[in-house]
Design a protein around this motif. Structure first.
Motif, PDB file in Angstrom:
ATOM      1  N   LEU A 515       0.827  -1.208   0.000  1.00 49.50           N
ATOM      2  CA  LEU A 515       0.000   0.000   0.000  1.00 49.50           C
ATOM      3  C   LEU A 515       0.861   1.259   0.000  1.00 49.50           C
ATOM      4  O   LEU A 515       0.592   2.212  -0.744  1.00 49.50           O
ATOM      5  N   ASP A 516       1.908   1.276   0.813  1.00 52.93           N
ATOM      6  CA  ASP A 516       2.796   2.450   0.867  1.00 52.93           C
ATOM      7  C   ASP A 516       3.463   2.702  -0.483  1.00 52.93           C
ATOM      8  O   ASP A 516       3.592   3.850  -0.926  1.00 52.93           O
ATOM      9  N   TRP A 556     -10.411   4.809  -0.661  1.00 54.77           N
ATOM     10  CA  TRP A 556     -10.357   5.717   0.485  1.00 54.77           C
ATOM     11  C   TRP A 556      -8.977   6.358   0.594  1.00 54.77           C
ATOM     12  O   TRP A 556      -8.852   7.571   0.761  1.00 54.77           O
ATOM     13  N   GLU A 557      -7.954   5.522   0.516  1.00 53.89           N
ATOM     14  CA  GLU A 557      -6.585   6.018   0.660  1.00 53.89           C
ATOM     15  C   GLU A 557      -6.217   6.992  -0.465  1.00 53.89           C
ATOM     16  O   GLU A 557      -5.614   8.042  -0.229  1.00 53.89           O
ATOM     17  N   VAL A 649      -0.729   1.695 -15.400  1.00 54.49           N
ATOM     18  CA  VAL A 649      -1.516   0.772 -14.585  1.00 54.49           C
ATOM     19  C   VAL A 649      -0.649   0.253 -13.444  1.00 54.49           C
ATOM     20  O   VAL A 649       0.506  -0.121 -13.651  1.00 54.49           O
ATOM     21  N   ILE A 650      -1.210   0.244 -12.234  1.00 51.27           N
ATOM     22  CA  ILE A 650      -0.546  -0.340 -11.064  1.00 51.27           C
ATOM     23  C   ILE A 650      -1.405  -1.507 -10.589  1.00 51.27           C
ATOM     24  O   ILE A 650      -2.614  -1.357 -10.391  1.00 51.27           O
ATOM     25  N   ILE A 651      -0.772  -2.673 -10.404  1.00 52.26           N
ATOM     26  CA  ILE A 651      -1.505  -3.878 -10.016  1.00 52.26           C
ATOM     27  C   ILE A 651      -0.943  -4.424  -8.708  1.00 52.26           C
ATOM     28  O   ILE A 651       0.187  -4.922  -8.676  1.00 52.26           O
ATOM     29  N   PRO A 652      -1.683  -4.318  -7.598  1.00 56.28           N
ATOM     30  CA  PRO A 652      -1.231  -4.954  -6.357  1.00 56.28           C
ATOM     31  C   PRO A 652      -1.540  -6.444  -6.387  1.00 56.28           C
ATOM     32  O   PRO A 652      -2.649  -6.843  -6.757  1.00 56.28           O
TER      33      PRO A 652
END
Length: 709
Positions: A515-516, A556-557, A649-652
């Motif tokens: 997340l960070d 939310w973040e 695109v960012i994929i966690p």
């Protein structure tokens, strides 16, 4: 009640901030529902310490009380519940009348004209809204006594009007069927309070329709009877004999259809999906069985001339696809990224233009249509726009009696087309027309019911061209190479190995670390290194909705990170701010906006209780009670991203996503990136996704019905 942090209408569980005295606030948790911000409540319970969130008050009993302070009255009036009174005018009314404000509105309404800034027109609007609220009093008291929030009660009232109480008493399950936002669980709770429970036929039948709806939402066209029965027994707490009784009754009434397949158990369909599946199979069979009437005597020569004019050189499989498109009444063209679908489309359109053959281009979503138009250099429409959907009449203008005039109809992103939409499209395809479906069958299937593209390919009755070769220019992209490696089950090629920067993997093990990194990438690193706008061009795609790395928490973040200030409206656990990126969550034919459409909030009017969203130039207005149709879209699910393409695109990926870690979901996510794809997560999670070849199987009989030719 100063702020509602979280609220679950189905389970009633609420987390909120409560002002107790001297502006001191405490966190209260429990089944506090319905309640809204600005309302005053009295609670009983006990204090507890949550291991993560600290001191909280656990509510055991609660009740509403009339606002007893000017602050409480101001919060109540300014909550947006009453049109014409926002925070500004709520403050002015309370300043003028103090604790008498609510009495003045009810007993001396003309006195609102004494308030600064309230003229005759605004006063009329305020008093009309206030009278509507008073007229709803019986309805509100009745519904809130059964656990329905004030906003949902207003929505129910607008559906049923003065007949609300009578309709609900007659059949409380009409709420689940006719009012968006009320599910079976809440309707069942209301019914129980009215003495309807157990194996009462009204309840069991409503529960069966609810379960069929849930299966449809998961993509299924039918449910095997034994599976439906076991689910219904578990959810409703009744015996199998009761389920069998009410399944037969629903079938007799025409609500569902029972299909007995040879050698298989009975299939239970919602009637509309049964009829759509049969119509789709019949329409494809009819198209395939007729000969082409296109006037193009020397196709090979015409293709060579078109290529020369456009300075394009097609590979053998591309030439084959173009020629088949001119010969076959139905053709599927499928292939992954970089396999030449765009070049093929250019060549086909060039040939059609030279030969004066009319054509139409369309895609399931606005974004997909926009991309198709940019690639083709021609206007491309959404399928709904192509079929001329009229929201006022609630129907498509194009159909059997008024078919599409184009001789060749080309649909892009065909994997996204669900069964009901394909049904509508085929009704409007004239017998003489050709239908060409272009899509990537390795992507996730449509969000709606059915798996039409895969069924067509698997049936073997529709001509299919598979593009496999990755062209040189595309082969220089790690996004393209890794997309194909995912399908092949091979390890990813990373930027360090190839010296390329369009695909990056950042290894992190814990959810908190992931997340960070995402927040840093969105706010600082990507905008600085790639000159893109954080809130407009970077899209976070998550496999799941729940959890620390699910779309809900990520939104939310990211909202706090990218759009922290400005005018906002809060509803339950949701907060929408002016400038927020949002997504439409369901098809709204009246507004002409569809599931997955992305937009930006451009206006927020607290007095009128409305906000406006700009969907690629189309501005749509929403009443505050319609906000359950929208969600924040800084992060979206991979399923919802189909048909879209984003600069970055960012994929966690984390092992906590294990239920959704499979090739097709990772492949779909990676192929959404145009210039940059960044995977952030654990190596184990990536390996799990690549190794797992699970294909999402859906209950659909279209394949077998197509094969009955």
């Amino acid at each position: 009640m100063t702020k509602i942090t979280y609220q679950d209408p189905e389970g009633r569980y609420t987390v909120a901030r409560l002002e107790i005295k001297d502006s001191q606030e405490v966190t209260v948790v429990g089944e506090i529902y319905p309640v809204g911000e600005g309302e005053e409540i009295k609670v009983n319970g006990f204090w507890k310490v949550h291991p993560r969130y600290g001191l909280q008050f656990q509510v055991e009993r609660w009740e509403k009380v009339e606002p007893a302070t000017v602050e409480g009255i101001e919060r109540y009036l300014g909550s947006g519940l009453i049109k014409g009174i926002g925070p500004t005018y709520a403050g002015r009314l309370v300043s003028a009348f103090g604790l008498d404000t609510l009495r003045v509105l009810s007993e001396e309404p003309r006195r609102v004209l004494e308030v600064e800034g309230i003229g005759a027109i605004r006063a009329q609007r305020i008093l009309k809204a206030w009278e509507e609220q008073r007229g709803m009093r019986e309805v509100m008291i009745f519904l809130q006594g059964h656990g329905v929030s004030s906003s949902l009660a207003l929505k129910i009232y607008r559906v049923f009007g003065p007949e609300t109480v009578a309709r609900v008493k007659e059949n409380p399950y009409c709420l689940a069927r006719e009012v968006r936002g009320i599910g079976f669980v809440l309707a069942d709770r209301i019914a129980k309070g009215m003495g309807i429970s157990g194996d009462f036929p009204l309840r069991v039948q409503a529960g069966l329709l609810h379960l069929l709806g849930k299966f449809s939402e998961a993509g299924h066209c039918f449910v095997p009877l034994t599976l439906l029965t076991s689910n219904a027994c578990s959810v409703l707490g009744v015996e199998e004999e009761t389920i069998q009784r009410d399944v037969e009754e629903l079938a007799t009434e025409g609500e569902i259809f029972l299909e007995k397949a040879d050698g298989e158990e009975t299939r239970v369909y919602p009637r509309e999906l049964y009829e759509a599946e049969n119509r789709v199979a019949s329409a494809f069979r009819s198209l395939i069985s007729t000969s082409s009437s296109l006037s193009l005597p020397n196709r090979l020569q015409a293709l060579d001339e078109a290529q020369a004019q456009m300075e394009l050189l097609l590979e053998a499989e591309q030439r084959d696809a173009v020629l088949q498109a001119l010969q076959q009444k139905v053709l599927v063209i499928t292939g992954g990224p970089g396999t030449g679908k765009t070049t093929l489309l250019h060549s086909l359109l060039g040939l059609l233009r030279r030969s004066d053959i009319s054509f139409a281009l369309a895609a399931p979503t606005g974004r997909a249509a926009k991309r198709m138009g940019e690639m083709a250099g021609e206007e491309a429409k959404t399928i709904h726009r192509l079929l001329e959907y009229n929201p006022r009449e609630g129907r498509f203008q194009r159909g059997e009696k008024n078919p599409l005039e184009a001789e060749v109809i080309i649909i892009d992103e065909a994997s996204m087309v669900d069964l009901p939409l394909m049904d509508q499209l085929l009704r409007a395809v004239a017998p003489r027309s050709h239908l060409i479906l272009i899509g990537d069958v390795d992507q996730l299937p449509s969000v709606g019911p059915g798996s039409v593209l895969r069924n067509l390919i698997d049936s073997g009755v529709v001509p299919v061209v598979v593009l496999r070769r990755i062209f040189r220019q595309a082969g220089e992209s790690l996004i393209v190479l890794n997309a194909h490696r995912i399908l092949q089950g091979k390890p990813l090629l990373l930027d360090a190995e190839k010296g390329k920067r369009d695909f990056v993997f950042i290894a992190r093990e814990s959810e908190e670390e992931i997340l960070d990194v995402i927040k840093d990438l969105v706010k600082e690193r990507i905008p600085r290194s790639h000159q893109v706008n954080s809130s407009r061009e970077i899209q976070v795609l998550s496999p799941m909705h729940r959890g620390l790395l699910g779309t809900v928490h990520l939104n939310w973040e990211l909202q706090v990170l990218l759009n922290p200030a400005g005018k906002s409206i809060e509803r339950g656990s949701f907060k929408f701010c002016l400038g927020d990126r949002v997504m439409q969550l369901r098809n709204n034919y009246d507004k002409g906006i569809f599931n997955g459409d992305l937009g930006r909030i451009v206006k927020l009017d607290l007095e009128e209780g409305k906000l406006e969203v700009d969907f690629d130039g189309k501005v749509i207005s929403y009443e505050f009670e319609e906000l359950d149709e929208l969600s924040l879209a800084y992060a979206t699910s991979i399923h919802k991203s189909q048909g879209s393409e984003y600069p970055a695109v960012i994929i966690p990926l984390h092992t906590s996503h294990y239920l959704m870690l499979h090739r097709s979901i990772l492949y779909t996510a990676v192929t959404r990136g145009k210039e940059l794809v960044i995977l952030v997560g654990s190596k184990k999670a990536v390996a799990m996704a690549i190794k797992n070849v699970r294909v999402e199987r859906r209950f659909t009989a279209l394949r077998e019905k197509l094969m009955r030719i």
